[in-house]
Design a protein around this motif. Structure first.
Motif, PDB file in Angstrom:
ATOM      1  N   GLY A  18      73.960   8.605  59.662  1.00  0.00           N
ATOM      2  CA  GLY A  18      73.019  10.029  59.562  1.00  0.00           C
ATOM      3  C   GLY A  18      73.395  10.944  60.617  1.00  0.00           C
ATOM      4  N   GLY A  19      73.702  10.452  61.808  1.00  0.00           N
ATOM      5  CA  GLY A  19      74.094  11.315  63.012  1.00  0.00           C
ATOM      6  C   GLY A  19      75.359  12.005  62.693  1.00  0.00           C
ATOM      7  N   ILE A  20      76.318  11.411  62.269  1.00  0.00           N
ATOM      8  CA  ILE A  20      77.550  12.333  61.884  1.00  0.00           C
ATOM      9  C   ILE A  20      77.025  13.395  60.870  1.00  0.00           C
ATOM     10  CG2 ILE A  20      80.002  12.094  61.141  1.00  0.00           C
ATOM     11  CD1 ILE A  20      80.230   9.094  61.494  1.00  0.00           C
ATOM     12  N   PHE A  21      76.487  13.013  59.518  1.00  0.00           N
ATOM     13  CA  PHE A  21      76.072  14.115  58.681  1.00  0.00           C
ATOM     14  C   PHE A  21      75.350  15.152  59.408  1.00  0.00           C
ATOM     15  CE2 PHE A  21      73.168  15.865  55.692  1.00  0.00           C
ATOM     16  CZ  PHE A  21      73.759  15.985  54.677  1.00  0.00           C
ATOM     17  N   PHE A  22      74.310  14.930  60.402  1.00  0.00           N
ATOM     18  CA  PHE A  22      73.816  16.111  61.088  1.00  0.00           C
ATOM     19  C   PHE A  22      74.569  16.683  61.921  1.00  0.00           C
ATOM     20  CE2 PHE A  22      71.996  17.672  64.989  1.00  0.00           C
ATOM     21  CZ  PHE A  22      71.079  18.343  64.395  1.00  0.00           C
ATOM     22  N   TRP A  43      78.473  21.380  72.391  1.00  0.00           N
ATOM     23  CA  TRP A  43      78.974  20.240  71.709  1.00  0.00           C
ATOM     24  C   TRP A  43      79.153  19.210  72.568  1.00  0.00           C
ATOM     25  CZ3 TRP A  43      79.116  18.831  66.843  1.00  0.00           C
ATOM     26  CH2 TRP A  43      79.152  19.739  65.798  1.00  0.00           C
ATOM     27  N   ARG A  44      79.640  19.474  73.869  1.00  0.00           N
ATOM     28  CA  ARG A  44      79.978  18.406  74.679  1.00  0.00           C
ATOM     29  C   ARG A  44      78.598  17.512  75.025  1.00  0.00           C
ATOM     30  NH1 ARG A  44      83.008  18.832  80.432  1.00  0.00           N
ATOM     31  NH2 ARG A  44      83.515  16.541  80.784  1.00  0.00           N
ATOM     32  N   ALA A  45      77.378  18.367  75.216  1.00  0.00           N
ATOM     33  CA  ALA A  45      76.183  17.651  75.586  1.00  0.00           C
ATOM     34  C   ALA A  45      75.704  16.825  74.434  1.00  0.00           C
ATOM     35  CB  ALA A  45      75.138  18.797  76.147  1.00  0.00           C
ATOM     36  N   VAL A  46      76.031  17.500  73.234  1.00  0.00           N
ATOM     37  CA  VAL A  46      75.217  16.830  72.135  1.00  0.00           C
ATOM     38  C   VAL A  46      76.347  15.431  71.690  1.00  0.00           C
ATOM     39  CG1 VAL A  46      75.209  16.982  69.749  1.00  0.00           C
ATOM     40  CG2 VAL A  46      74.412  18.734  71.025  1.00  0.00           C
ATOM     41  N   LEU A  47      77.509  15.465  71.866  1.00  0.00           N
ATOM     42  CA  LEU A  47      78.333  14.647  71.541  1.00  0.00           C
ATOM     43  C   LEU A  47      78.396  13.414  72.662  1.00  0.00           C
ATOM     44  CD1 LEU A  47      81.465  16.219  70.092  1.00  0.00           C
ATOM     45  CD2 LEU A  47      79.773  15.024  68.819  1.00  0.00           C
ATOM     46  N   ASP A  48      78.141  13.634  74.015  1.00  0.00           N
ATOM     47  CA  ASP A  48      78.226  12.745  74.945  1.00  0.00           C
ATOM     48  C   ASP A  48      76.923  11.955  74.857  1.00  0.00           C
ATOM     49  OD1 ASP A  48      79.000  11.719  77.570  1.00  0.00           O
ATOM     50  OD2 ASP A  48      77.238  12.863  78.331  1.00  0.00           O
ATOM     51  N   ARG A  49      75.861  12.560  74.515  1.00  0.00           N
ATOM     52  CA  ARG A  49      74.459  11.672  74.133  1.00  0.00           C
ATOM     53  C   ARG A  49      74.911  10.748  72.882  1.00  0.00           C
ATOM     54  NH1 ARG A  49      73.058  15.653  77.050  1.00  0.00           N
ATOM     55  NH2 ARG A  49      71.166  15.740  78.386  1.00  0.00           N
ATOM     56  N   PHE A  50      75.425  11.465  71.647  1.00  0.00           N
ATOM     57  CA  PHE A  50      75.642  10.803  70.398  1.00  0.00           C
ATOM     58  C   PHE A  50      76.215   9.460  70.545  1.00  0.00           C
ATOM     59  CE2 PHE A  50      77.456  10.662  66.098  1.00  0.00           C
ATOM     60  CZ  PHE A  50      76.401   9.565  65.616  1.00  0.00           C
ATOM     61  N   PHE A  51      77.563   9.760  71.397  1.00  0.00           N
ATOM     62  CA  PHE A  51      78.524   8.854  71.493  1.00  0.00           C
ATOM     63  C   PHE A  51      77.881   7.508  72.017  1.00  0.00           C
ATOM     64  CE2 PHE A  51      82.347  11.842  70.995  1.00  0.00           C
ATOM     65  CZ  PHE A  51      82.000  11.765  69.627  1.00  0.00           C
ATOM     66  N   HIS A  52      77.049   7.787  73.057  1.00  0.00           N
ATOM     67  CA  HIS A  52      76.362   6.604  73.668  1.00  0.00           C
ATOM     68  C   HIS A  52      75.549   5.766  72.633  1.00  0.00           C
ATOM     69  CE1 HIS A  52      76.869   8.545  77.681  1.00  0.00           C
ATOM     70  NE2 HIS A  52      77.070   7.314  78.102  1.00  0.00           N
ATOM     71  N   TRP A  53      74.876   6.343  71.861  1.00  0.00           N
ATOM     72  CA  TRP A  53      74.243   5.674  70.633  1.00  0.00           C
ATOM     73  C   TRP A  53      75.300   4.838  69.636  1.00  0.00           C
ATOM     74  CZ3 TRP A  53      69.536   4.356  70.565  1.00  0.00           C
ATOM     75  CH2 TRP A  53      68.454   5.003  71.333  1.00  0.00           C
ATOM     76  N   VAL A  54      76.594   5.786  69.466  1.00  0.00           N
ATOM     77  CA  VAL A  54      77.427   5.194  68.660  1.00  0.00           C
ATOM     78  C   VAL A  54      77.847   3.764  68.980  1.00  0.00           C
ATOM     79  CG1 VAL A  54      79.704   5.448  67.330  1.00  0.00           C
ATOM     80  CG2 VAL A  54      77.951   7.410  67.414  1.00  0.00           C
ATOM     81  N   TRP A  55      78.160   3.591  70.491  1.00  0.00           N
ATOM     82  CA  TRP A  55      78.490   2.398  71.178  1.00  0.00           C
ATOM     83  C   TRP A  55      77.328   1.538  70.677  1.00  0.00           C
ATOM     84  CZ3 TRP A  55      83.515   1.853  71.648  1.00  0.00           C
ATOM     85  CH2 TRP A  55      84.264   3.073  72.285  1.00  0.00           C
ATOM     86  N   GLN A  56      76.567   1.952  71.053  1.00  0.00           N
ATOM     87  CA  GLN A  56      75.434   0.598  70.888  1.00  0.00           C
ATOM     88  C   GLN A  56      75.080   0.427  69.236  1.00  0.00           C
ATOM     89  OE1 GLN A  56      71.585   1.599  73.339  1.00  0.00           O
ATOM     90  NE2 GLN A  56      72.971   3.177  73.963  1.00  0.00           N
ATOM     91  N   CYS A  57      75.207   1.213  68.334  1.00  0.00           N
ATOM     92  CA  CYS A  57      75.185   0.928  66.919  1.00  0.00           C
ATOM     93  C   CYS A  57      76.107  -0.063  66.615  1.00  0.00           C
ATOM     94  CB  CYS A  57      75.252   2.128  66.264  1.00  0.00           C
ATOM     95  SG  CYS A  57      73.922   3.285  66.248  1.00  0.00           S
ATOM     96  N   ILE A  58      77.459   0.539  66.970  1.00  0.00           N
ATOM     97  CA  ILE A  58      78.636  -0.563  66.760  1.00  0.00           C
ATOM     98  C   ILE A  58      78.244  -2.039  67.384  1.00  0.00           C
ATOM     99  CG2 ILE A  58      81.014  -0.921  67.489  1.00  0.00           C
ATOM    100  CD1 ILE A  58      81.622   1.985  67.297  1.00  0.00           C
ATOM    101  N   ALA A  59      78.062  -2.307  68.301  1.00  0.00           N
ATOM    102  CA  ALA A  59      77.719  -3.426  68.799  1.00  0.00           C
ATOM    103  C   ALA A  59      76.609  -4.119  68.142  1.00  0.00           C
ATOM    104  CB  ALA A  59      77.432  -3.557  70.506  1.00  0.00           C
ATOM    105  N   LEU A  60      75.490  -3.493  67.658  1.00  0.00           N
ATOM    106  CA  LEU A  60      74.436  -3.924  66.865  1.00  0.00           C
ATOM    107  C   LEU A  60      75.027  -4.368  65.535  1.00  0.00           C
ATOM    108  CD1 LEU A  60      71.387  -1.977  67.871  1.00  0.00           C
ATOM    109  CD2 LEU A  60      71.750  -4.622  68.537  1.00  0.00           C
ATOM    110  N   LEU A  61      75.782  -3.431  64.904  1.00  0.00           N
ATOM    111  CA  LEU A  61      76.191  -3.814  63.735  1.00  0.00           C
ATOM    112  C   LEU A  61      77.186  -4.821  63.602  1.00  0.00           C
ATOM    113  CD1 LEU A  61      77.183  -0.185  62.158  1.00  0.00           C
ATOM    114  CD2 LEU A  61      75.751  -1.839  61.100  1.00  0.00           C
ATOM    115  N   LEU A  62      77.984  -5.028  64.629  1.00  0.00           N
ATOM    116  CA  LEU A  62      78.936  -6.211  64.680  1.00  0.00           C
ATOM    117  C   LEU A  62      78.104  -7.483  64.674  1.00  0.00           C
ATOM    118  CD1 LEU A  62      82.040  -4.851  66.298  1.00  0.00           C
ATOM    119  CD2 LEU A  62      81.603  -4.838  63.641  1.00  0.00           C
ATOM    120  N   ILE A  63      77.292  -7.471  65.883  1.00  0.00           N
ATOM    121  CA  ILE A  63      76.499  -8.726  66.086  1.00  0.00           C
ATOM    122  C   ILE A  63      75.819  -9.233  64.756  1.00  0.00           C
ATOM    123  CG2 ILE A  63      74.651  -9.628  67.544  1.00  0.00           C
ATOM    124  CD1 ILE A  63      75.820  -7.759  69.790  1.00  0.00           C
TER     125      ILE A  63
END
Ligand code: HEM
Length: 153
Positions: A18-22, A43-63
Motif C-alpha cells: 500500500g505504501g508503494i501504491f501511495f 522525496w528524501r524525507a518521505v522515502l527515508d521514513r518509508f524505507f525504515h518501515w519497509v525493512w521492518q515489514c520485510i523482517a516481519l513477513l519473513l519471520i
C-alpha cells in the motif's frame, strides 16, 4: 499463535504494498508541480521514513511466513503450490528492495547532498522503476496469499 502470525503477515504486506501504491499513484503526481529542490527534498524525507518501515515489514513477513510454514504446517513438503510461488515472488521483492536501497537510493542521497539536482532526478527515476516492479510483484503476491489456498486444493 498461527492466526496471530498470519495477521501480522497480512498487515506487513498491506503496509509495504500500500505504501508503494501511495508513493507512485498519489504522491508522485501531487508533487510534480513543486520546484525541483523542494520536490527532491520532500522525496528524501518521505522515502527515508518509508524505507525504515519497509525493512521492518520485510523482517516481519519473513519471520511470520517461514514461521507459519514450519510451525503451522510441516515444512515446505506439506504446503500448497501457492506458498512456494509466494516464497519465490516474496524473495524477489526483498532482492529488488535491497538493490533499490543500495544503488539508486544511495546515489539519490549523495547527489542531493552535493546539490546535483539533475543526478538526483535521474537516480529518483531509476528508483521509481524498481518501485513499480515491486508494486506489481506485491499485488501478485498479496492476491496469491489471499486466494492461493482456493486454487491449490
Ligand atoms: C518470502 C517468504 C514468504 C513466505 C514463506 C510466506 C508464507 C505464507 C504462508 C505459509 C501463508 C499462509 C497460506 C495458507 O495457509 O494458505 C501466507 C499467506 C499470505 N501471504 Fe505470505 N509468505 C511470504 C511472503 C509474502 C509477501 C512478500 C507478501 C506480500 C507482500 C505476502 C502476503 C501474504 C498474504 C496477503 C497472505 C494471506 C494471509 C491470509 O489470508 O491469512 N507473503 N504466506
Amino acid at each position: 499463535m498461527i492466526p496471530f502470525a498470519l495477521a501480522i503477515h497480512t498487515i506487513a504486506a498491506v503496509i509495504w504494498v500500500g505504501g508503494i501504491f501511495f508513493l507512485l499513484v498519489v504522491l508522485r503526481p501531487a508533487s510534480a508541480s513543486l520546484g525541483d529542490m523542494t520536490r527532491l527534498t520532500l522525496w528524501r524525507a518521505v522515502l527515508d521514513r518509508f524505507f525504515h518501515w519497509v525493512w521492518q515489514c520485510i523482517a516481519l513477513l519473513l519471520i511470520t511466513g517461514y514461521g507459519v510454514v514450519f510451525f503451522g504446517y510441516d515444512g515446505f513438503a506439506s504446503v500448497g503450490l501457492h506458498v512456494h510461488i509466494m516464497q519465490l515472488t516474496g524473495l524477489m521483492m526483498v532482492a529488488l528492495f535491497v538493490l533499490l536501497w543500495t544503488r539508486p537510493w544511495q546515489e539519490f542521497c549523495h547527489a542531493l547532498d552535493r546539490g546535483d539536482t539533475p543526478a538526483a532526478t535521474r537516480a529518483l527515476g531509476r528508483l521509481r522503476g524498481f518501485a513499480l516492479a515491486n508494486l506489481l510483484l506485491g499485488f501478485f503476491t498479496t492476491v496469491l496469499g489471499a486466494i492461493g489456498a482456493f486454487l491449490s486444493y
